[in-house]
Design a protein around this motif. Sequence first.
Motif, PDB file in Angstrom:
ATOM      1  N   UNK A  11      36.278  80.297  52.046  1.00 56.96           N
ATOM      2  CA  UNK A  11      35.200  79.317  51.998  1.00 56.96           C
ATOM      3  C   UNK A  11      35.626  77.878  52.202  1.00 56.96           C
ATOM      4  N   UNK A  12      36.919  77.650  52.494  1.00 55.32           N
ATOM      5  CA  UNK A  12      37.378  76.297  52.773  1.00 55.32           C
ATOM      6  C   UNK A  12      36.984  75.906  54.194  1.00 55.32           C
ATOM      7  N   UNK A  13      36.921  74.609  54.446  1.00 55.29           N
ATOM      8  CA  UNK A  13      36.596  74.095  55.779  1.00 55.29           C
ATOM      9  C   UNK A  13      37.706  73.168  56.246  1.00 55.29           C
ATOM     10  N   UNK A  14      38.076  73.234  57.521  1.00 60.44           N
ATOM     11  CA  UNK A  14      39.117  72.333  58.020  1.00 60.44           C
ATOM     12  C   UNK A  14      38.639  70.891  58.168  1.00 60.44           C
ATOM     13  N   UNK A  15      37.331  70.712  58.280  1.00 62.57           N
ATOM     14  CA  UNK A  15      36.742  69.368  58.411  1.00 62.57           C
ATOM     15  C   UNK A  15      35.285  69.430  58.012  1.00 62.57           C
ATOM     16  N   UNK A  16      34.689  68.246  57.817  1.00 68.88           N
ATOM     17  CA  UNK A  16      33.280  68.186  57.441  1.00 68.88           C
ATOM     18  C   UNK A  16      32.662  66.922  58.018  1.00 68.88           C
ATOM     19  N   UNK A  17      31.482  67.036  58.569  1.00 71.44           N
ATOM     20  CA  UNK A  17      30.742  65.876  59.063  1.00 71.44           C
ATOM     21  C   UNK A  17      29.994  65.264  57.882  1.00 71.44           C
ATOM     22  N   UNK A  18      30.176  63.968  57.688  1.00 67.40           N
ATOM     23  CA  UNK A  18      29.479  63.233  56.630  1.00 67.40           C
ATOM     24  C   UNK A  18      28.464  62.333  57.315  1.00 67.40           C
ATOM     25  N   UNK A  40      37.278  59.881  60.812  1.00 68.83           N
ATOM     26  CA  UNK A  40      37.058  59.570  62.217  1.00 68.83           C
ATOM     27  C   UNK A  40      35.593  59.223  62.379  1.00 68.83           C
ATOM     28  N   UNK A  41      35.308  58.123  63.049  1.00 67.01           N
ATOM     29  CA  UNK A  41      33.922  57.701  63.212  1.00 67.01           C
ATOM     30  C   UNK A  41      33.498  57.779  64.668  1.00 67.01           C
TER      31      UNK A  41
END
Length: 70
Positions: A11-18, A40-41
């Motif tokens: 259930x881990x994620x390598x990245x997430x969009x905020x 990163x933006x």
Amino acid sequence: AITLGPDILAGQRPQQVVPRGTWQGCRLGAGGRFALLGCTVAPGFEVADFEGGERAAVVSTSVFGMPVFS
């Protein structure tokens, strides 16, 4: 809460969009000793759009009814 990490099957994620306008932060998981957090933006970063948070205000913020920071 979202857990970043390499173990996708757990259930881990390598990245997430905020999304824009959302506070973001992190805390170490149990047994963690250090973390490397990056951001990163897109489409680009404008200093005029940046809003830093005061710790007292951020600590009182919650996500899904759970405190973000302690």
